[in-house]
Design a protein around this motif. Sequence first.
Motif, PDB file in Angstrom:
ATOM      1  N   LYS A 207       0.856  -1.182   0.000  1.00 26.01           N
ATOM      2  CA  LYS A 207       0.000   0.000   0.000  1.00 26.01           C
ATOM      3  C   LYS A 207       0.890   1.229   0.000  1.00 26.01           C
ATOM      4  O   LYS A 207       1.798   1.356   0.819  1.00 26.01           O
ATOM      5  CB  LYS A 207      -0.938   0.011   1.202  1.00 26.01           C
ATOM      6  CG  LYS A 207      -1.982   1.117   1.127  1.00 26.01           C
ATOM      7  CD  LYS A 207      -3.049   0.958   2.196  1.00 26.01           C
ATOM      8  CE  LYS A 207      -4.127   2.035   2.046  1.00 26.01           C
ATOM      9  NZ  LYS A 207      -5.207   1.867   3.063  1.00 26.01           N
ATOM     10  N   VAL A 208       0.609   2.143  -0.920  1.00 30.28           N
ATOM     11  CA  VAL A 208       1.441   3.332  -1.109  1.00 30.28           C
ATOM     12  C   VAL A 208       0.686   4.564  -0.646  1.00 30.28           C
ATOM     13  O   VAL A 208      -0.515   4.715  -0.914  1.00 30.28           O
ATOM     14  CB  VAL A 208       1.836   3.486  -2.596  1.00 30.28           C
ATOM     15  CG1 VAL A 208       2.660   4.756  -2.806  1.00 30.28           C
ATOM     16  CG2 VAL A 208       2.607   2.263  -3.070  1.00 30.28           C
ATOM     17  N   GLY A 209       1.383   5.463   0.045  1.00 32.64           N
ATOM     18  CA  GLY A 209       0.777   6.709   0.504  1.00 32.64           C
ATOM     19  C   GLY A 209       0.316   7.581  -0.645  1.00 32.64           C
ATOM     20  O   GLY A 209       0.879   7.538  -1.746  1.00 32.64           O
ATOM     21  N   THR A 210      -0.698   8.384  -0.395  1.00 32.06           N
ATOM     22  CA  THR A 210      -1.289   9.233  -1.437  1.00 32.06           C
ATOM     23  C   THR A 210      -1.017  10.716  -1.209  1.00 32.06           C
ATOM     24  O   THR A 210      -1.672  11.564  -1.809  1.00 32.06           O
ATOM     25  CB  THR A 210      -2.806   8.989  -1.527  1.00 32.06           C
ATOM     26  OG1 THR A 210      -3.398   9.250  -0.241  1.00 32.06           O
ATOM     27  CG2 THR A 210      -3.107   7.551  -1.932  1.00 32.06           C
ATOM     28  N   ASN A 211      -0.066  11.033  -0.342  1.00 34.65           N
ATOM     29  CA  ASN A 211       0.261  12.443  -0.097  1.00 34.65           C
ATOM     30  C   ASN A 211       0.800  13.101  -1.360  1.00 34.65           C
ATOM     31  O   ASN A 211       1.467  12.462  -2.173  1.00 34.65           O
ATOM     32  CB  ASN A 211       1.290  12.561   1.020  1.00 34.65           C
ATOM     33  CG  ASN A 211       2.586  11.815   0.711  1.00 34.65           C
ATOM     34  OD1 ASN A 211       2.584  10.587   0.584  1.00 34.65           O
ATOM     35  ND2 ASN A 211       3.678  12.542   0.588  1.00 34.65           N
ATOM     36  N   ASP A 220       3.981   0.310   2.421  1.00 34.45           N
ATOM     37  CA  ASP A 220       3.782  -0.730   3.419  1.00 34.45           C
ATOM     38  C   ASP A 220       3.708  -2.086   2.728  1.00 34.45           C
ATOM     39  O   ASP A 220       2.790  -2.340   1.935  1.00 34.45           O
ATOM     40  CB  ASP A 220       2.502  -0.469   4.216  1.00 34.45           C
ATOM     41  CG  ASP A 220       2.563   0.838   5.009  1.00 34.45           C
ATOM     42  OD1 ASP A 220       3.665   1.159   5.501  1.00 34.45           O
ATOM     43  OD2 ASP A 220       1.533   1.532   5.100  1.00 34.45           O
ATOM     44  N   ILE A 221       4.664  -2.971   3.038  1.00 40.96           N
ATOM     45  CA  ILE A 221       4.742  -4.285   2.418  1.00 40.96           C
ATOM     46  C   ILE A 221       3.892  -5.282   3.217  1.00 40.96           C
ATOM     47  O   ILE A 221       4.015  -5.364   4.442  1.00 40.96           O
ATOM     48  CB  ILE A 221       6.192  -4.793   2.365  1.00 40.96           C
ATOM     49  CG1 ILE A 221       7.111  -3.743   1.730  1.00 40.96           C
ATOM     50  CG2 ILE A 221       6.264  -6.107   1.600  1.00 40.96           C
ATOM     51  CD1 ILE A 221       6.845  -3.448   0.301  1.00 40.96           C
ATOM     52  N   GLY A 261      11.458  -4.266   3.303  1.00 37.68           N
ATOM     53  CA  GLY A 261      10.879  -2.932   3.285  1.00 37.68           C
ATOM     54  C   GLY A 261      11.920  -1.833   3.315  1.00 37.68           C
ATOM     55  O   GLY A 261      11.591  -0.644   3.394  1.00 37.68           O
ATOM     56  N   LYS A 262      13.201  -2.215   3.227  1.00 36.00           N
ATOM     57  CA  LYS A 262      14.285  -1.236   3.322  1.00 36.00           C
ATOM     58  C   LYS A 262      14.414  -0.449   2.021  1.00 36.00           C
ATOM     59  O   LYS A 262      14.423  -1.014   0.931  1.00 36.00           O
ATOM     60  CB  LYS A 262      15.600  -1.937   3.624  1.00 36.00           C
ATOM     61  CG  LYS A 262      16.782  -0.987   3.778  1.00 36.00           C
ATOM     62  CD  LYS A 262      18.057  -1.746   4.096  1.00 36.00           C
ATOM     63  CE  LYS A 262      19.243  -0.796   4.221  1.00 36.00           C
ATOM     64  NZ  LYS A 262      20.499  -1.537   4.504  1.00 36.00           N
ATOM     65  N   GLU A 263      14.520   0.861   2.149  1.00 31.83           N
ATOM     66  CA  GLU A 263      14.723   1.721   0.985  1.00 31.83           C
ATOM     67  C   GLU A 263      16.136   1.533   0.449  1.00 31.83           C
ATOM     68  O   GLU A 263      17.101   1.550   1.207  1.00 31.83           O
ATOM     69  CB  GLU A 263      14.506   3.183   1.368  1.00 31.83           C
ATOM     70  CG  GLU A 263      14.734   4.176   0.248  1.00 31.83           C
ATOM     71  CD  GLU A 263      14.582   5.619   0.707  1.00 31.83           C
ATOM     72  OE1 GLU A 263      15.544   6.388   0.508  1.00 31.83           O
ATOM     73  OE2 GLU A 263      13.527   5.971   1.266  1.00 31.83           O
ATOM     74  N   PHE A 264      16.259   1.382  -0.870  1.00 29.64           N
ATOM     75  CA  PHE A 264      17.581   1.263  -1.483  1.00 29.64           C
ATOM     76  C   PHE A 264      17.863   2.389  -2.469  1.00 29.64           C
ATOM     77  O   PHE A 264      19.012   2.591  -2.873  1.00 29.64           O
ATOM     78  CB  PHE A 264      17.748  -0.095  -2.172  1.00 29.64           C
ATOM     79  CG  PHE A 264      16.778  -0.346  -3.296  1.00 29.64           C
ATOM     80  CD1 PHE A 264      17.048   0.078  -4.586  1.00 29.64           C
ATOM     81  CD2 PHE A 264      15.576  -0.996  -3.056  1.00 29.64           C
ATOM     82  CE1 PHE A 264      16.150  -0.142  -5.623  1.00 29.64           C
ATOM     83  CE2 PHE A 264      14.678  -1.235  -4.082  1.00 29.64           C
ATOM     84  CZ  PHE A 264      14.959  -0.805  -5.361  1.00 29.64           C
ATOM     85  N   VAL A 298       2.355   5.526  -9.549  1.00 31.99           N
ATOM     86  CA  VAL A 298       2.189   4.125  -9.918  1.00 31.99           C
ATOM     87  C   VAL A 298       2.952   3.237  -8.943  1.00 31.99           C
ATOM     88  O   VAL A 298       4.120   3.506  -8.632  1.00 31.99           O
ATOM     89  CB  VAL A 298       2.694   3.868 -11.356  1.00 31.99           C
ATOM     90  CG1 VAL A 298       2.451   2.418 -11.759  1.00 31.99           C
ATOM     91  CG2 VAL A 298       2.010   4.813 -12.346  1.00 31.99           C
ATOM     92  N   LEU A 299       2.299   2.199  -8.437  1.00 29.00           N
ATOM     93  CA  LEU A 299       2.959   1.140  -7.690  1.00 29.00           C
ATOM     94  C   LEU A 299       3.501   0.134  -8.698  1.00 29.00           C
ATOM     95  O   LEU A 299       2.750  -0.391  -9.529  1.00 29.00           O
ATOM     96  CB  LEU A 299       1.977   0.438  -6.748  1.00 29.00           C
ATOM     97  CG  LEU A 299       2.424  -0.929  -6.206  1.00 29.00           C
ATOM     98  CD1 LEU A 299       3.604  -0.779  -5.252  1.00 29.00           C
ATOM     99  CD2 LEU A 299       1.263  -1.656  -5.541  1.00 29.00           C
ATOM    100  N   ILE A 300       4.795  -0.129  -8.634  1.00 31.89           N
ATOM    101  CA  ILE A 300       5.396  -1.138  -9.498  1.00 31.89           C
ATOM    102  C   ILE A 300       6.087  -2.177  -8.605  1.00 31.89           C
ATOM    103  O   ILE A 300       6.948  -1.822  -7.797  1.00 31.89           O
ATOM    104  CB  ILE A 300       6.427  -0.541 -10.474  1.00 31.89           C
ATOM    105  CG1 ILE A 300       5.801   0.562 -11.330  1.00 31.89           C
ATOM    106  CG2 ILE A 300       6.996  -1.627 -11.380  1.00 31.89           C
ATOM    107  CD1 ILE A 300       6.773   1.194 -12.315  1.00 31.89           C
ATOM    108  N   VAL A 301       5.692  -3.423  -8.743  1.00 28.26           N
ATOM    109  CA  VAL A 301       6.353  -4.540  -8.065  1.00 28.26           C
ATOM    110  C   VAL A 301       7.049  -5.357  -9.137  1.00 28.26           C
ATOM    111  O   VAL A 301       6.405  -5.864 -10.062  1.00 28.26           O
ATOM    112  CB  VAL A 301       5.352  -5.404  -7.281  1.00 28.26           C
ATOM    113  CG1 VAL A 301       6.096  -6.519  -6.542  1.00 28.26           C
ATOM    114  CG2 VAL A 301       4.556  -4.554  -6.287  1.00 28.26           C
TER     115      VAL A 301
END
Length: 334
Positions: A207-211, A220-221, A261-264, A298-301
Amino acid sequence: MRRRSLLIAVPAGMATLAACGDDDGSSSAEASDSPSPSASATSGAPAPKIVDGPLPAITAGAKFDEKPTVAKGSGEPSKDLAVKTVIAGSGRTVAENDFIQANYLGQIWSTAKVFDNSYDRKTPLIIQLAQSSIIDSWRYALAGKKTGSRVLFATPPAWGYGSTGNAQAGIKGTDTLVFVVDIQNTFNAKSSADGKTVAQDDTGLPKVGTNTDGKAPSIDIPKSDAPTKLVADYVLEGDGEEVGAQDSVLVQYKGVLWDTGKEFDSTYSRKALTSFSLTQVVKGWSQGLTGKKVGSRVLIVIPPSLGYGDSPPQGSGIKKDSTLVFSVDILAKM
């Protein structure tokens, strides 16, 4: 040296207006807190004195975003940078190092010969007002102006193509150049997508924030297995043009690992936008963004087969066969 985005192989090049000079190969735009360019940021010549004229008249096409016709220069042009705001806009203020979206026309003072214009191509220019990205006169003439403005300015060689000119465009080293620029939009490290919120109902997906405040959205994974196929879903759906498979785009993005969930990687952390061609990135990005609309988040997995597989970039913090999760704001199509 500024860290290059992991996703970029070769930054997209610009045409006539691209300045010559050394750079670090990055296609990022650092955030600017001031609307005024600093003298220390010049690529060679000192900061110009900005004067009101002389400037030739616009004789036709007087409306904003309408192709103008500009008279031949009368007499000797100023040795300083002559700038006039013909139409004053009321939008966001342009700062040096911003990317701008603009229509423009350029011609030679002494002959009125038009050497380039975007109106006939029906495609606005999107370019960064940064050293080595654009000729210096654009940086000085446009910084501090507002979107919705039409700016007319005359560029002496020192703040244009220098004493060598630009043979491809038919510009000699002694030519003063006249530009009309209609500033449609400006983008910087605080820019966000502006589309409409789309429901995120699949509990098996992040789920991705919409701010839309320019800050990095949350990602959130879920506590479930990663999908084995590419996911590319709207979080915010814009109303701009669709992105084609061969297009270049200007984006904000944040990337995290599914497992931890770590940012890279993140433009937000670097305080720098990134532009690239969809032909120059991992397959998950090129396939995921093709067909999506400008103004969208866009959410991309990306499964390993469409990402880095067993050969992740050295020092990236990405392990072999990692599933990657991105939030991508498509700010503009270039």
